[in-house]
Scaffold this motif. Structure first.
Motif, PDB file in Angstrom:
ATOM      1  N   ASP A  73      -6.489 -17.881   1.264  1.00 55.29           N
ATOM      2  CA  ASP A  73      -6.117 -16.557   1.761  1.00 55.29           C
ATOM      3  C   ASP A  73      -6.191 -15.553   0.606  1.00 55.29           C
ATOM      4  O   ASP A  73      -5.407 -15.620  -0.334  1.00 55.29           O
ATOM      5  CB  ASP A  73      -4.698 -16.595   2.333  1.00 55.29           C
ATOM      6  N   LEU A  75      -5.260 -12.684   0.288  1.00 57.94           N
ATOM      7  CA  LEU A  75      -4.077 -11.844   0.086  1.00 57.94           C
ATOM      8  C   LEU A  75      -2.969 -12.596  -0.632  1.00 57.94           C
ATOM      9  O   LEU A  75      -1.944 -12.024  -0.980  1.00 57.94           O
ATOM     10  CB  LEU A  75      -3.561 -11.309   1.425  1.00 57.94           C
ATOM     11  N   LYS A  76      -3.154 -13.927  -0.836  1.00 59.98           N
ATOM     12  CA  LYS A  76      -2.112 -14.717  -1.501  1.00 59.98           C
ATOM     13  C   LYS A  76      -2.595 -15.164  -2.867  1.00 59.98           C
ATOM     14  O   LYS A  76      -3.515 -15.958  -3.006  1.00 59.98           O
ATOM     15  CB  LYS A  76      -1.764 -15.952  -0.658  1.00 59.98           C
ATOM     16  N   ASN A 139       2.121 -11.199  -3.119  1.00 64.17           N
ATOM     17  CA  ASN A 139       1.615 -10.782  -1.807  1.00 64.17           C
ATOM     18  C   ASN A 139       0.932  -9.429  -1.932  1.00 64.17           C
ATOM     19  O   ASN A 139       1.586  -8.429  -2.204  1.00 64.17           O
ATOM     20  CB  ASN A 139       2.767 -10.689  -0.806  1.00 64.17           C
ATOM     21  N   ASN A 141      -0.525  -6.122  -0.735  1.00 69.75           N
ATOM     22  CA  ASN A 141      -0.273  -5.215   0.370  1.00 69.75           C
ATOM     23  C   ASN A 141      -1.598  -4.998   1.126  1.00 69.75           C
ATOM     24  O   ASN A 141      -2.541  -4.428   0.581  1.00 69.75           O
ATOM     25  CB  ASN A 141       0.272  -3.915  -0.223  1.00 69.75           C
ATOM     26  N   TYR A 142      -1.643  -5.465   2.388  1.00 68.98           N
ATOM     27  CA  TYR A 142      -2.886  -5.488   3.149  1.00 68.98           C
ATOM     28  C   TYR A 142      -3.577  -4.126   3.151  1.00 68.98           C
ATOM     29  O   TYR A 142      -4.786  -4.033   2.924  1.00 68.98           O
ATOM     30  CB  TYR A 142      -2.611  -5.947   4.589  1.00 68.98           C
ATOM     31  N   ALA A 143      -2.777  -3.076   3.366  1.00 70.44           N
ATOM     32  CA  ALA A 143      -3.358  -1.728   3.474  1.00 70.44           C
ATOM     33  C   ALA A 143      -3.924  -1.235   2.140  1.00 70.44           C
ATOM     34  O   ALA A 143      -4.772  -0.340   2.117  1.00 70.44           O
ATOM     35  CB  ALA A 143      -2.306  -0.744   3.986  1.00 70.44           C
ATOM     36  N   ASN A 144      -3.465  -1.841   1.047  1.00 74.27           N
ATOM     37  CA  ASN A 144      -3.877  -1.331  -0.270  1.00 74.27           C
ATOM     38  C   ASN A 144      -4.711  -2.349  -1.047  1.00 74.27           C
ATOM     39  O   ASN A 144      -4.693  -2.372  -2.273  1.00 74.27           O
ATOM     40  CB  ASN A 144      -2.652  -0.909  -1.080  1.00 74.27           C
ATOM     41  N   GLN A 145      -5.455  -3.186  -0.327  1.00 75.12           N
ATOM     42  CA  GLN A 145      -6.202  -4.227  -1.048  1.00 75.12           C
ATOM     43  C   GLN A 145      -7.322  -3.657  -1.911  1.00 75.12           C
ATOM     44  O   GLN A 145      -7.668  -4.234  -2.936  1.00 75.12           O
ATOM     45  CB  GLN A 145      -6.718  -5.318  -0.106  1.00 75.12           C
ATOM     46  N   ASP A 312     -13.123 -15.090  -2.223  1.00 75.62           N
ATOM     47  CA  ASP A 312     -12.026 -14.127  -2.290  1.00 75.62           C
ATOM     48  C   ASP A 312     -12.586 -12.709  -2.395  1.00 75.62           C
ATOM     49  O   ASP A 312     -13.052 -12.284  -3.441  1.00 75.62           O
ATOM     50  CB  ASP A 312     -11.136 -14.447  -3.502  1.00 75.62           C
ATOM     51  N   ILE A 314     -11.111  -9.829  -2.307  1.00 75.21           N
ATOM     52  CA  ILE A 314     -10.349  -8.910  -3.155  1.00 75.21           C
ATOM     53  C   ILE A 314     -10.748  -9.108  -4.611  1.00 75.21           C
ATOM     54  O   ILE A 314     -10.983  -8.159  -5.353  1.00 75.21           O
ATOM     55  CB  ILE A 314      -8.837  -9.125  -2.955  1.00 75.21           C
TER      56      ILE A 314
END
Ligand SMILES: *[C@@H]1O[C@H](CO)[C@@H](O)[C@H](O)[C@H]1NC(C)=O
Length: 335
Positions: A73, A75-76, A139, A141-145, A312, A314
């Motif tokens: 994931d 985001l993790k 974690n 922040n989904y909106a600020n990836q 990944d 991100i």
């Protein structure tokens, strides 16, 4: 002015409390606990509203920061720091024995990630709380990836990057009473501090160490597998998994193919990594290139791209900004 007053009040209470062991020998344990709880209350009330509480924390330094991107994931991310120093205002009264934190990572004014640390022991050294951040999940922040990718890009391409850690810290301290020692917890002390970390500076020192094998196929596609050393001056330890770079001739910019740095796990100092360069459909003259590199050597330019990390996104977006070179020596050694 209000903050100054609160700080003053705490320092005065601290003085009262710390002198309790000698000048208040006759005071009842109940009164001492009550006094300690008043101090705790003062921290709590003034410290629970982020942005408005008084600042008990004057600085945070991380001796090292470990980031692990290998979770499927994106985001993790797993984070730990073996060496965290939290400077607190002078006069903080008490022998702190442990701490835990709820932390928000802020970069360029945007909250990009959060993490919570479990209780860990800490020791006070002067006005500095020396503690660790155990392995914990960062974690994103989904909106600020995208901003998180920019944070990774900055740490990867710059010699240093400054960001902000803010949040609340809970601390345990011991209170020595005439006949016993009590542990008291103060929770929700607000903190906010800039943190500077040394970054990877675009990996300036990639050194070719040795050729492992090279192959030219019947269709003229090729593979060159070698060992390289990436010397890192960063305080970061990062597990990135396989990372790919578009590869060009550094002088003519002719496309050479793609280089995969396998299991790119970087720690401070030497990092011996397997690098595999393969031709792709963008390689116009694979046979020429393979021959040239074998007989003359060549300077490769490695450039990140959005899919640099296959797993990944991100991280990939962060590495897209990286651009570095590596000198490939003559691969065909004289017999
Ligand atoms: C701090 O105190 C809490 C109880 O308030 C306890 O659960 C925790 O284990 C203590 N942690 C340390 C490191 O002393």
């Amino acid at each position: 002015m209000k903050y100054a007053f609160i700080t003053f009040a705490i320092v005065m209470m601290a003085a009262a409390l710390s002198s309790s062991s000698n000048s208040h020998v006759g005071a009842s344990p109940r009164r001492l606990i009550k006094r300690a709880m008043t101090i705790a209350q003062c921290f709590k009330i003034s410290g629970t509203t982020p942005g408005r509480g008084f600042q008990a924390v004057s600085s945070i330094t991380l001796g090292a920061l470990d980031l692990d991107f290998s979770d499927p994931d994106p985001l993790k991310i797993t984070l730990s720091s073996p060496d965290m120093k939290v400077g607190v205002i002078p006069g903080l009264p008490v022998p702190i024995t442990g701490a835990r934190q709820n932390v928000i990572l802020v970069d360029k004014g945007v909250e990009i990630a959060t993490f919570n640390t479990p209780w860990v022991p800490g020791v006070m050294n002067g006005n500095v709380l020396e503690t660790t951040v155990g392995s914990t999940t960062l974690n994103v922040n989904y909106a600020n990836q995208d901003q998180f990718s920019a944070f990774i890009a900055s740490l990867t391409t710059n010699p240093a990057h400054t960001f902000t850690l803010k949040g609340t810290v809970d601390v345990n301290f011991t209170l020595t009473l005439p006949f016993s020692v009590r542990t008291i917890t103060i929770d929700g002390i607000y903190f906010e501090s800039d943190v500077t970390l040394k970054g990877f500076s675009n990996f300036p020192g990639i050194q070719f160490v040795e050729l492992i094998e090279k192959t030219e196929n019947a269709d003229k596609s090729f593979t060159i597998k070698s060992k390289v050393n990436i010397k890192s001056a960063s305080q970061l330890s990062v597990k990135m998994g396989d990372v790919r770079f578009n590869t060009f001739d550094a002088v003519s910019s002719e496309p050479i193919g793609v280089t995969t740095l396998e299991q790119l796990n970087l720690v401070p100092g030497d990092n011996f990594i397997i690098a595999v360069t393969t031709s792709t459909s963008a390689t116009t003259n694979p046979h020429d290139i393979f021959t040239r590199v074998s007989k003359n050597g060549e300077k490769f330019r490695l450039k990140g791209f959005a899919a640099s990390s296959a797993t990944d996104t991100i991280l990939g977006n962060g590495i897209a900004a990286v651009e570095t070179t590596v000198d490939i020596p003559i691969l065909d050694k004289a017999a």
